[in-house]
Design a protein around this motif. Structure first.
Motif, PDB file in Angstrom:
ATOM      1  N   GLU A 120       3.614 -26.033 -21.316  1.00 53.75           N
ATOM      2  CA  GLU A 120       3.384 -27.229 -20.504  1.00 53.75           C
ATOM      3  C   GLU A 120       2.010 -27.182 -19.848  1.00 53.75           C
ATOM      4  N   LYS A 121       1.591 -26.001 -19.405  1.00 55.22           N
ATOM      5  CA  LYS A 121       0.254 -25.865 -18.829  1.00 55.22           C
ATOM      6  C   LYS A 121      -0.816 -26.176 -19.870  1.00 55.22           C
ATOM      7  N   ASP A 122      -0.590 -25.689 -21.083  1.00 55.64           N
ATOM      8  CA  ASP A 122      -1.552 -25.960 -22.152  1.00 55.64           C
ATOM      9  C   ASP A 122      -1.625 -27.457 -22.449  1.00 55.64           C
ATOM     10  N   VAL A 123      -0.457 -28.107 -22.503  1.00 57.30           N
ATOM     11  CA  VAL A 123      -0.424 -29.541 -22.783  1.00 57.30           C
ATOM     12  C   VAL A 123      -1.115 -30.317 -21.673  1.00 57.30           C
ATOM     13  N   ALA A 124      -0.855 -29.915 -20.404  1.00 57.53           N
ATOM     14  CA  ALA A 124      -1.493 -30.589 -19.274  1.00 57.53           C
ATOM     15  C   ALA A 124      -3.009 -30.459 -19.355  1.00 57.53           C
ATOM     16  N   ALA A 125      -3.474 -29.285 -19.742  1.00 52.15           N
ATOM     17  CA  ALA A 125      -4.923 -29.070 -19.856  1.00 52.15           C
ATOM     18  C   ALA A 125      -5.516 -29.958 -20.949  1.00 52.15           C
ATOM     19  N   VAL A 126      -4.806 -30.061 -22.070  1.00 51.21           N
ATOM     20  CA  VAL A 126      -5.280 -30.914 -23.163  1.00 51.21           C
ATOM     21  C   VAL A 126      -5.311 -32.380 -22.724  1.00 51.21           C
ATOM     22  N   LYS A 127      -4.274 -32.805 -21.967  1.00 44.93           N
ATOM     23  CA  LYS A 127      -4.233 -34.188 -21.502  1.00 44.93           C
ATOM     24  C   LYS A 127      -5.372 -34.468 -20.523  1.00 44.93           C
ATOM     25  N   ARG A 128      -5.683 -33.496 -19.670  1.00 47.78           N
ATOM     26  CA  ARG A 128      -6.818 -33.688 -18.749  1.00 47.78           C
ATOM     27  C   ARG A 128      -8.114 -33.852 -19.541  1.00 47.78           C
ATOM     28  N   GLN A 129      -8.269 -33.019 -20.561  1.00 47.90           N
ATOM     29  CA  GLN A 129      -9.470 -33.123 -21.396  1.00 47.90           C
ATOM     30  C   GLN A 129      -9.510 -34.462 -22.124  1.00 47.90           C
ATOM     31  N   LEU A 130      -8.317 -34.922 -22.577  1.00 48.95           N
ATOM     32  CA  LEU A 130      -8.245 -36.214 -23.260  1.00 48.95           C
ATOM     33  C   LEU A 130      -8.613 -37.343 -22.306  1.00 48.95           C
ATOM     34  N   ALA A 131      -8.122 -37.248 -21.086  1.00 47.70           N
ATOM     35  CA  ALA A 131      -8.447 -38.271 -20.094  1.00 47.70           C
ATOM     36  C   ALA A 131      -9.941 -38.292 -19.808  1.00 47.70           C
ATOM     37  N   GLU A 132     -10.535 -37.098 -19.624  1.00 47.36           N
ATOM     38  CA  GLU A 132     -11.967 -37.021 -19.323  1.00 47.36           C
ATOM     39  C   GLU A 132     -12.797 -37.586 -20.473  1.00 47.36           C
ATOM     40  N   ALA A 133     -12.346 -37.311 -21.707  1.00 47.75           N
ATOM     41  CA  ALA A 133     -13.075 -37.815 -22.863  1.00 47.75           C
ATOM     42  C   ALA A 133     -13.024 -39.344 -22.910  1.00 47.75           C
ATOM     43  N   GLN A 134     -11.873 -39.913 -22.583  1.00 51.20           N
ATOM     44  CA  GLN A 134     -11.744 -41.374 -22.610  1.00 51.20           C
ATOM     45  C   GLN A 134     -12.461 -42.037 -21.445  1.00 51.20           C
ATOM     46  N   MET A 135     -12.589 -41.313 -20.317  1.00 48.68           N
ATOM     47  CA  MET A 135     -13.257 -41.874 -19.152  1.00 48.68           C
ATOM     48  C   MET A 135     -14.767 -41.917 -19.316  1.00 48.68           C
TER      49      MET A 135
END
Length: 890
Positions: free
Chosen positions: A766-781
């Protein structure tokens, strides 16, 4: 238009309103009736019968003459109409405010008007309000016109058949408390009908004028008619208030939906049914959708309250409701157990108000699934039976109505399904003959109905006058001969009963235990020369007359006939659970302290339920101690004895009496002839009890506690099993543990360590997934939130952004980052399923409110939500729709 409110909001507001009028909020009583006059709780006032009759208004140590509740009620007298019309329900919620000798008509009328019309509460238009009153109730008329200001043209006066409770009580009785009532109606407008209030006076039917509240004013003591045949109505020593506001009715008004089945509780259930069956809901014609939705909701609540499917009493009724739902699901094309999948929808809609739904969800689903599986096999048997009938018939012929009814009565086939299959063979159905057979069966069922609305206040039962108390021999005998003293149905004496009929049979002598003290009534058989019948339940009157609910299977039964009465062997299991309940009570007092007092119980063949006063959940150690004490009694195999004695002697011996229970001068004391040790102290069991028990504690067998849960303020509920039921339960759990261990490649002893290891792996993932989602959000922002669109709206700088694949904490984190980087006053971020709005402190001080903004945007995005002025969030289904509403939201 009234305020648009959810069902949950209406319920909460009602209770808060009356709490503000110094009413004590009490939790809903169980759907299981608080007294033996009905199987289920059928009215909001039923739990307060004793207070209406003058008993002290004290509830769990709190004294209050003003009480308010949201009561779940079950009524099944017109079950065939549920789903066929859009206003019939078997389960409904009755909102009520009650006064026990405190305020009266004036306050009840003024407060009802305030709650319904005040913009702070329901916000209904006063111009759309109408009422009915009893024809002679000038007092109520004065309050409505002079204090409320309602035009006289908005008031109809009706006779006692419409505006008196019980209906027609002045002339027809029963004797006892009664009084006029005033019903409140809301005019929903011409889109619901072209009829007028004047038309309603003639028709008494309307889809436009909907009754939302009934104010009952019990002010009289109805007595026998005088010599001239006129009713005698004497003023009660104190006057009461009993009101009932139908929650589903009010919800349909404030949500402006055409019927109960379109409100926010039912709509998700019906949508799920449509998804499971692949058949869209099409309003009026979709009877089966409504039947399934309503019955699953009803059965979910009944089972959550502890009732189990059975062939007697409330369990039998629950089974009938469930099987009707299964039949209609079958007509929708469902051939496998499916309805249990709807339970989460019910829990989502009502679980916040009724936590027993949440805690019992798994058990309810398991019971439903088993019932579906069992009954679907019966339906298949009906198909084979119908096929056999049809294969022998020529095209163009007619299937007899009696055969169609047999399929309904035996196999659960609705006539619609029979007609559908018959049409495939070119055969029609004699529906007039079917209707005649059904009406005959319903008449017999009504004849077997022992109690009705008129008995809720302890109405007289003249039909049993002159009958001596039944001689009960069931403590020592499970078979005995007795003579039929009377046959009773529909409130009158019957001359005889024929095969297929059901009614109440009174014997001079019986081994059948009548429901009392939490122990269910006995079932079994009656046999006589040339006939036999099934005893489905046993109750008794206050005078000690035992009432056997009997279905005659063959032959004819008349007064004076001698019958052989045989109790169902299930009594042995009931006795095990009853004695175990006594031991459980004593063990709880030893482990938790003498403050434990019994508040209720259910003793059945398949389980026991025990309610007791205690302020906290039992710890695992306390549960283990209680089980150990009961097991010590069982292992010691002590004798169990009972004897009758003066109540003073019983109390002097230290016998436990139940708080609030009324005892006579002579009582029966049940005692376990032996003590067990608990931390150096001796613990004994001796209670006042009229129930049936085992001869020795060893007869109880295995004993296991299943659950401990909160059911009311300061009241806990334990469910437990004894004997074969406990052994079976333990074996099922051991087998389940072994299967689970095998799936995880370990042994049952290694399950805990294995699960802990998997939990650790899951958290890391779950920590790994959360980190990937944060990176995905930053990339889209984009850098510094460059992907966001920023514009001036309503005097604020607003940045908005649509993301994909982001939700929860990551979505909120993205909003925080955008607020920091963009320099905007407010930021709005929408994703596939979520929406977040955040505002700076300065923006809030200037009047920005994230919670209000998110509500507007969420509505446009197919969802709802709310929050604080600085941060709010919502669930949505349409991100583009939510963001597209930004310009119009300011």
């Amino acid at each position: 238009m009234p305020r648009h409110l959810s069902t949950s909001e209406i319920r909460t507001m009602f209770l808060q309103f009356f709490q503000g009028k110094e009413h004590l909020i009490l939790p809903s009583h169980s759907t299981v009736a608080p007294d033996p006059t009905t199987l289920f709780t059928v009215a909001g006032m039923q739990p307060f019968k004793e207070q209406f009759m003058g008993a002290p208004a004290v509830f769990d140590g709190r004294a209050s003459k003003r009480v308010t509740t949201a009561q779940k009620c079950v009524r099944v007298g017109d079950i065939e109409n549920v789903g066929r019309t859009r206003r019939h329900l078997s389960l409904f919620e009755m909102m009520g405010n009650f006064s026990f000798g405190d305020y009266f008509k004036k306050e009840a009328i003024l407060w009802a008007w305030e709650f319904l019309t005040s913009p702070e509460w329901m916000g209904m238009d006063p111009a759309h309000m109408y009422v009915t009153i009893y024809k002679d109730d000038d007092e109520a008329f004065g309050y409505w016109t002079e204090l409320v200001g309602l035009p006289a043209s908005h008031i109809h006066r009706f006779d006692a058949d419409e505006n008196f409770w019980p209906a027609n009580a002045p002339l027809e009785g029963p004797n006892g408390p009664c009084g006029p009532c005033s019903e409140i109606y809301y005019d929903r407008g011409e889109k619901y009908g072209a009829d007028t209030w004047g038309d309603y006076y003639q028709t008494r039917e309307s889809a436009r004028f909907l009754e939302v509240w009934n104010l009952v004013f019990p002010q009289y003591d109805r007595q026998d008619l005088d010599a001239q045949g006129q009713p005698v109505l004497k003023d009660l020593p104190f006057k009461n208030i009993d009101t009932g506001m139908g929650l589903e009715r009010v919800a349909s008004v404030v949500q402006d939906v055409p019927d109960f089945y379109s409100n926010d509780v039912f709509k998700p259930i019906i949508e799920e049914i449509a998804a499971l069956t692949g058949r869209a809901y099409e309003g009026e014609i979709s009877v089966s959708h409504r039947v399934v939705a309503e019955h699953v909701r009803s059965v979910s609540m009944i089972l959550a309250d502890g009732t189990a499917f059975s062939n007697t009493g409330a369990g039998y009724t629950a089974r009938k409701i469930m099987r009707r739902a299964i039949r209609h699901a079958y007509m929708l094309g469902l051939r496998e157990p499916t309805l249990f999948q709807l339970v989460p929808r019910v829990v989502a809609g009502m679980g916040s108000a009724y936590p027993e739904l949440v805690s019992g969800q798994e058990r309810v689903q398991a019971a439903m699934r088993a019932e579906e599986d069992r009954f679907l096999k019966t339906v298949e048997g009906g198909i084979q039976r119908l096929g056999g009938l049809l294969r022998g018939m020529e095209k163009g012929s007619t299937l007899p109505g009696a055969d169609a009814f047999e399929l309904y009565d035996t196999y659960g086939f609705p006539v619609d399904l029979t007609r559908e299959i018959a049409e495939e063979y070119g055969v029609s159905v004699d529906e007039a003959g079917y209707a005649e057979s059904l009406e005959h069966a319903q008449e017999l069922a009504r004849a077997g109905s022992k109690y009705g609305k008129s008995e809720l206040f302890g109405g007289n039962q003249e039909v049993f006058d002159g009958l001596s108390a039944t001689s009960f021999v069931g403590y020592d005998e499970l078979q005995a001969e007795g003579q039929v003293l009377a046959l009773v149905g529909a409130g009158q004496r019957l001359e005889h009963l024929t095969a297929g009929s059901e009614a109440t049979v009174i014997l001079n002598r019986t081994p059948f235990y009548a429901e009392s003290g939490g122990e269910v009534g006995d079932t079994g058989r009656l046999e006589w020369d040339g006939g036999a019948g099934v005893v489905r339940d046993t109750q008794k009157t206050k005078a000690g007359v035992f009432l056997h609910d009997v279905l005659v299977e063959e032959g004819e039964l008349k007064e004076g006939v001698t019958v052989r009465a045989a109790v169902n062997p299930a009594r042995a299991a009931i006795q095990r659970h009853h004695t175990a309940t006594h031991l459980l009570h004593a063990a709880l007092r030893a482990v938790l302290g003498s403050g434990v007092q019994q508040k209720g119980s259910l003793v059945a063949a398949d389980r026991l339920r025990f309610d007791f006063s205690h302020g906290a959940a039992l710890s695992a150690a306390e549960v283990a101690q209680v089980e150990l004490l009961v097991s010590r009694w069982v292992s010691a195999n002590f004798p169990v004895s009972w004897q009758e004695m003066p109540i003073a002697d019983a109390k002097a011996m230290g016998a436990t009496a139940l708080f609030g229970e009324k005892y006579g001068d002579t009582v029966r004391v049940v005692r376990v002839e032996g003590d067990v040790d608990h931390e150096g102290a001796r613990v004994s069991s001796m209670e006042l009890c009229g129930g049936a028990h085992v001869r020795r504690t060893g007869d109880i067998g295995a004993f296991v506690l299943l659950s401990d849960e909160n059911v009311a303020a300061g009241v806990r509920r334990i469910e437990a099993l004894a004997g074969d039921a406990a052994t079976t339960w333990v074996r099922e759990r051991l087998t389940g543990a072994a299967k689970a261990a095998a799936l995880l490649n370990t042994s049952p002893d290694g399950l805990e360590a294995r699960i802990q290891g998997l939990q650790g792996q899951l958290k890391a993932a779950e920590k790994d997934v959360a980190a990937v989602k944060r990176q995905l959000a930053e990339a889209q922002m984009g850098g510094g939130g460059s992907a966001a669109q920023t514009r001036d709206l309503g005097g604020f700088r607003v940045a908005s952004l649509k993301l994909s694949g982001i939700e929860g904490n990551e979505l909120r984190g993205a909003a925080d980052k955008l607020l920091d980087q963009s320099g905007a006053d407010l930021v709005v971020i929408a994703s596939d399923k979520g929406l977040v709005v955040k505002a700076t402190k300065a923006a809030v001080e200037k009047g920005a409110h994230a919670g209000q903004l998110v509500g507007k945007l969420a509505a446009a995005g197919g969802g709802k939500g709310g929050g604080r002025p600085d941060m709010a969030q919502a669930g949505i289904t349409d991100a583009d729709g939510a963001l597209g509403a930004l310009d119009s939201a300011f």
